[in-house]
Design a protein around this motif. Structure first.
Motif, PDB file in Angstrom:
ATOM      1  N   LEU A 264     -20.576  13.563   2.215  1.00 51.26           N
ATOM      2  CA  LEU A 264     -20.288  12.195   1.788  1.00 51.26           C
ATOM      3  C   LEU A 264     -19.672  11.326   2.881  1.00 51.26           C
ATOM      4  O   LEU A 264     -20.132  10.196   3.101  1.00 51.26           O
ATOM      5  CB  LEU A 264     -19.406  12.223   0.537  1.00 51.26           C
ATOM      6  CG  LEU A 264     -19.397  10.963  -0.315  1.00 51.26           C
ATOM      7  CD1 LEU A 264     -20.808  10.611  -0.779  1.00 51.26           C
ATOM      8  CD2 LEU A 264     -18.477  11.152  -1.517  1.00 51.26           C
ATOM      9  N   PRO A 265     -18.628  11.768   3.603  1.00 55.85           N
ATOM     10  CA  PRO A 265     -18.059  10.889   4.629  1.00 55.85           C
ATOM     11  C   PRO A 265     -19.035  10.540   5.748  1.00 55.85           C
ATOM     12  O   PRO A 265     -18.985   9.441   6.305  1.00 55.85           O
ATOM     13  CB  PRO A 265     -16.849  11.670   5.156  1.00 55.85           C
ATOM     14  CG  PRO A 265     -17.052  13.073   4.718  1.00 55.85           C
ATOM     15  CD  PRO A 265     -17.821  12.993   3.450  1.00 55.85           C
ATOM     16  N   ALA A 320     -13.606   0.913   9.047  1.00 56.83           N
ATOM     17  CA  ALA A 320     -12.575   1.139  10.072  1.00 56.83           C
ATOM     18  C   ALA A 320     -12.081   2.581  10.093  1.00 56.83           C
ATOM     19  O   ALA A 320     -11.170   2.903  10.856  1.00 56.83           O
ATOM     20  CB  ALA A 320     -11.396   0.196   9.833  1.00 56.83           C
ATOM     21  N   LYS A 321     -12.698   3.466   9.310  1.00 59.56           N
ATOM     22  CA  LYS A 321     -12.204   4.839   9.184  1.00 59.56           C
ATOM     23  C   LYS A 321     -13.218   5.833   9.740  1.00 59.56           C
ATOM     24  O   LYS A 321     -14.425   5.608   9.679  1.00 59.56           O
ATOM     25  CB  LYS A 321     -11.910   5.164   7.709  1.00 59.56           C
ATOM     26  CG  LYS A 321     -10.796   4.300   7.115  1.00 59.56           C
ATOM     27  CD  LYS A 321     -10.602   4.596   5.634  1.00 59.56           C
ATOM     28  CE  LYS A 321      -9.376   3.892   5.075  1.00 59.56           C
ATOM     29  NZ  LYS A 321      -9.443   2.441   5.175  1.00 59.56           N
ATOM     30  N   ASN A 322     -12.695   6.952  10.288  1.00 60.62           N
ATOM     31  CA  ASN A 322     -13.579   8.003  10.789  1.00 60.62           C
ATOM     32  C   ASN A 322     -13.876   9.006   9.670  1.00 60.62           C
ATOM     33  O   ASN A 322     -13.367   8.884   8.547  1.00 60.62           O
ATOM     34  CB  ASN A 322     -12.970   8.698  12.022  1.00 60.62           C
ATOM     35  CG  ASN A 322     -11.621   9.356  11.718  1.00 60.62           C
ATOM     36  OD1 ASN A 322     -11.420   9.931  10.648  1.00 60.62           O
ATOM     37  ND2 ASN A 322     -10.708   9.281  12.676  1.00 60.62           N
ATOM     38  N   VAL A 323     -14.698  10.016   9.982  1.00 52.28           N
ATOM     39  CA  VAL A 323     -15.133  10.940   8.936  1.00 52.28           C
ATOM     40  C   VAL A 323     -13.962  11.690   8.309  1.00 52.28           C
ATOM     41  O   VAL A 323     -13.959  11.961   7.102  1.00 52.28           O
ATOM     42  CB  VAL A 323     -16.190  11.939   9.466  1.00 52.28           C
ATOM     43  CG1 VAL A 323     -17.505  11.246   9.722  1.00 52.28           C
ATOM     44  CG2 VAL A 323     -15.698  12.678  10.684  1.00 52.28           C
ATOM     45  N   TRP A 324     -12.951  12.043   9.118  1.00 48.89           N
ATOM     46  CA  TRP A 324     -11.823  12.786   8.589  1.00 48.89           C
ATOM     47  C   TRP A 324     -10.989  11.906   7.659  1.00 48.89           C
ATOM     48  O   TRP A 324     -10.559  12.361   6.592  1.00 48.89           O
ATOM     49  CB  TRP A 324     -10.953  13.311   9.734  1.00 48.89           C
ATOM     50  CG  TRP A 324     -11.713  14.184  10.686  1.00 48.89           C
ATOM     51  CD1 TRP A 324     -12.114  13.877  11.942  1.00 48.89           C
ATOM     52  CD2 TRP A 324     -12.195  15.506  10.439  1.00 48.89           C
ATOM     53  NE1 TRP A 324     -12.813  14.914  12.504  1.00 48.89           N
ATOM     54  CE2 TRP A 324     -12.870  15.936  11.603  1.00 48.89           C
ATOM     55  CE3 TRP A 324     -12.119  16.372   9.358  1.00 48.89           C
ATOM     56  CZ2 TRP A 324     -13.461  17.185  11.701  1.00 48.89           C
ATOM     57  CZ3 TRP A 324     -12.699  17.630   9.463  1.00 48.89           C
ATOM     58  CH2 TRP A 324     -13.363  18.016  10.625  1.00 48.89           C
ATOM     59  N   GLN A 325     -10.772  10.663   8.064  1.00 48.15           N
ATOM     60  CA  GLN A 325     -10.025   9.736   7.212  1.00 48.15           C
ATOM     61  C   GLN A 325     -10.777   9.436   5.915  1.00 48.15           C
ATOM     62  O   GLN A 325     -10.173   9.348   4.843  1.00 48.15           O
ATOM     63  CB  GLN A 325      -9.756   8.442   7.981  1.00 48.15           C
ATOM     64  CG  GLN A 325      -8.806   8.607   9.168  1.00 48.15           C
ATOM     65  CD  GLN A 325      -8.781   7.378  10.064  1.00 48.15           C
ATOM     66  OE1 GLN A 325      -9.784   6.671  10.197  1.00 48.15           O
ATOM     67  NE2 GLN A 325      -7.632   7.121  10.681  1.00 48.15           N
ATOM     68  N   LEU A 326     -12.093   9.297   6.027  1.00 48.43           N
ATOM     69  CA  LEU A 326     -12.894   9.036   4.835  1.00 48.43           C
ATOM     70  C   LEU A 326     -12.879  10.234   3.887  1.00 48.43           C
ATOM     71  O   LEU A 326     -12.783  10.068   2.665  1.00 48.43           O
ATOM     72  CB  LEU A 326     -14.330   8.700   5.230  1.00 48.43           C
ATOM     73  CG  LEU A 326     -14.526   7.347   5.921  1.00 48.43           C
ATOM     74  CD1 LEU A 326     -15.928   7.248   6.505  1.00 48.43           C
ATOM     75  CD2 LEU A 326     -14.286   6.203   4.935  1.00 48.43           C
ATOM     76  N   LYS A 331     -11.187  12.322  -1.317  1.00 52.31           N
ATOM     77  CA  LYS A 331     -10.528  13.383  -2.078  1.00 52.31           C
ATOM     78  C   LYS A 331      -9.325  12.844  -2.837  1.00 52.31           C
ATOM     79  O   LYS A 331      -9.126  13.140  -4.021  1.00 52.31           O
ATOM     80  CB  LYS A 331     -10.102  14.500  -1.122  1.00 52.31           C
ATOM     81  CG  LYS A 331      -9.415  15.667  -1.808  1.00 52.31           C
ATOM     82  CD  LYS A 331      -9.038  16.744  -0.803  1.00 52.31           C
ATOM     83  CE  LYS A 331      -8.327  17.909  -1.484  1.00 52.31           C
ATOM     84  NZ  LYS A 331      -7.936  18.963  -0.503  1.00 52.31           N
ATOM     85  N   ARG A 332      -8.513  12.036  -2.153  1.00 55.21           N
ATOM     86  CA  ARG A 332      -7.296  11.509  -2.795  1.00 55.21           C
ATOM     87  C   ARG A 332      -7.633  10.569  -3.949  1.00 55.21           C
ATOM     88  O   ARG A 332      -7.044  10.661  -5.032  1.00 55.21           O
ATOM     89  CB  ARG A 332      -6.450  10.772  -1.760  1.00 55.21           C
ATOM     90  CG  ARG A 332      -5.133  10.233  -2.311  1.00 55.21           C
ATOM     91  CD  ARG A 332      -4.400   9.418  -1.281  1.00 55.21           C
ATOM     92  NE  ARG A 332      -5.156   8.228  -0.896  1.00 55.21           N
ATOM     93  CZ  ARG A 332      -5.205   7.120  -1.629  1.00 55.21           C
ATOM     94  NH1 ARG A 332      -4.560   7.045  -2.784  1.00 55.21           N
ATOM     95  NH2 ARG A 332      -5.893   6.086  -1.216  1.00 55.21           N
ATOM     96  N   LEU A 333      -8.604   9.671  -3.728  1.00 51.49           N
ATOM     97  CA  LEU A 333      -8.949   8.706  -4.772  1.00 51.49           C
ATOM     98  C   LEU A 333      -9.600   9.389  -5.974  1.00 51.49           C
ATOM     99  O   LEU A 333      -9.350   9.007  -7.123  1.00 51.49           O
ATOM    100  CB  LEU A 333      -9.873   7.639  -4.207  1.00 51.49           C
ATOM    101  CG  LEU A 333      -9.216   6.609  -3.281  1.00 51.49           C
ATOM    102  CD1 LEU A 333     -10.270   5.709  -2.658  1.00 51.49           C
ATOM    103  CD2 LEU A 333      -8.186   5.775  -4.036  1.00 51.49           C
TER     104      LEU A 333
END
Length: 435
Positions: A264-265, A320-326, A331-333
């Motif tokens: 997904l990311p 503005a986010k990379n794959v790890w941040q996404l 997961k959090r949302l």
């Protein structure tokens, strides 16, 4: 004895009315101060109302699904004479399972329903006497455990939809075993399966009548309005994700068990990189004002299934986010939506929605647009299939990508070109990391 009328307070959103999603008490019940009374739902949040005083419930303002005006009487208590009653405070909303509908703006559906008159003890008995004996009757509830210390035990954690279903079936939630921290529909199904008293003589499960209220009713209204107002068209293309899956496996091996990446990311990065050339995809259409707003940032809604229904938490500024941040954000949302802890700002403002069914992704989909957005994407499952590559039949990991668009705003050529642009990035994953 004295009577105290509890009026529905302003729950902090400037709304005029709220819907009764579930009652946790009935006429004749004795309650203590701060015991749960009912769940009230607005456009964005479900709020639990608690008893302001101790006493006996003698009147309630309607049934599940009724709309109640702010400031009108919600319940009437019979209290001890001379008991001091504090003014009802303003309730601050806290989003829970029924917090988000699949739409950012409310849909006008005719005149607002009028508040229901109060229901008293005599009326309740009369209505029960008039009930049609031919209608299906829910089985009697299982006996409740004895109260501890003279008070009824605190209620078991469950969403309003689960509570309503259990009530219709006459099931005491205290008798239902839950796999997690709260009872879900699957737990009720398991209870019905292993308790023959809730089954018909022929062995089939008894019929259920479920009133469509709360989030489920809002989903139904909004989806119907989206299909009525928006001329949908769907385009499907297949992607070869063999290289991407190999890259994902390598990155996960490097990181070990920490924050493992799904596909997904990577898809989100590809979508964000392709969108600047197709601004009409990342837009919102106000069809009343005839104004299209092209969004410079990508605020990506991620459709998530919860016990209460479909919710759409939003990754703001996904570009503005990379794959790890996404990956961490998704997961959090998803967890926040499932547990009802998502904040209101995390549940609104999307400019484009991504709907993924994970391993249930199927071959193709025709997703319904999250109005007032103009497009919705749906990646389907990854499966190994034979394909022709350089004149040879090989086995590759393939995935279909489906997109539904608003034909008033998005032309078919533009939708197909956008999906092809995403395909190039996905099939050449090194491009995902090139600025």
């Amino acid at each position: 004895m004295a009577r105290y009328s509890f009026k529905l307070p302003d729950i902090g959103e400037g709304i005029a009315e709220a819907e009764i999603v579930a009652w946790h008490v009935k006429i004749g019940d004795m309650v203590e101060e701060d015991d749960p009374l009912c769940d009230m739902m607005t456009d964005k949040a479900t709020v639990e109302m608690t008893a302001p005083v101790a006493g006996k419930i003698v009147e309630v303002a309607g049934e599940t699904g009724d709309q109640i005006a702010i400031g009108s009487v919600l319940a009437v208590f019979e209290t001890e004479a001379g008991a001091e009653v504090a003014a009802a405070p303003v309730v601050e909303t806290a989003p829970n399972e029924a917090a988000q509908v699949v739409k950012s703006d409310p849909v006008p559906l005719g005149e607002t329903e009028k508040p229901s008159p109060l229901v008293g003890e005599g009326w309740e008995r009369g209505r029960e006497a008039e009930a049609d004996a031919s209608l299906p009757v829910a089985p009697p509830p299982l006996p409740s455990p004895p109260p501890q210390g003279g008070r009824e035990p605190r209620r078991t954690l469950a969403s309003p939809a689960v509570r309503e279903r259990a009530k219709n079936l006459g099931i005491d939630l205290a008798q239902v075993q839950a796999e997690g921290d709260r009872i879900r529909h699957a737990d009720l199904d398991a209870f019905l399966t292993y308790n023959q008293g809730y089954r018909t003589s022929g062995g089939a499960r008894a019929d259920e009548q479920i009133k469509v209220v709360g989030l489920r009713r809002r989903i139904a209204e909004n989806m119907a309005a989206s299909k009525r107002a928006i001329p949908h068209f769907t385009y499907v293309e297949e992607y070869d994700v063999s290289k991407l899956e190999a890259l994902r496996a390598d990155l996960n091996d490097t990181r070990g068990s920490k924050d493992r990446l799904t596909i997904l990311p990577f898809l989100i990065v590809a979508i964000c990189k392709a969108l600047p050339k197709f601004p009409m995809i990342n837009a919102r259409y106000d069809d009343e004002a005839n104004v299209i707003t092209r969004s410079g940032a990508v605020h990506l809604g991620i459709a998530a299934q919860t016990d209460a229904g479909l919710m759409v938490p939003v990754i703001h500024d996904a570009q503005a986010k990379n794959v790890w941040q996404l990956a961490a954000g998704v997961k959090r949302l998803a967890e926040a939506a499932r547990t009802g802890k998502a904040k209101s700002e995390e549940l609104s403002g999307s400019t484009l929605t991504l709907s993924s069914l994970g391993p249930l992704g199927g071959i193709a989909a025709t997703p319904v647009i999250n109005r007032p957005e103009v497009a919705i994407l749906c990646p389907n499952k990854v499966a190994e299939r034979p394909i022709v590559r350089d004149g040879q039949i090989v086995i590759a990991k393939m995935m279909n990508m489906s997109i539904s668009c608003d034909h008033r705003v998005v032309d078919g050529h533009d939708a197909a070109s956008f999906v092809q642009a995403v395909k190039k990035l996905v099939e050449t994953p090194a491009l995902l990391f090139v600025e």
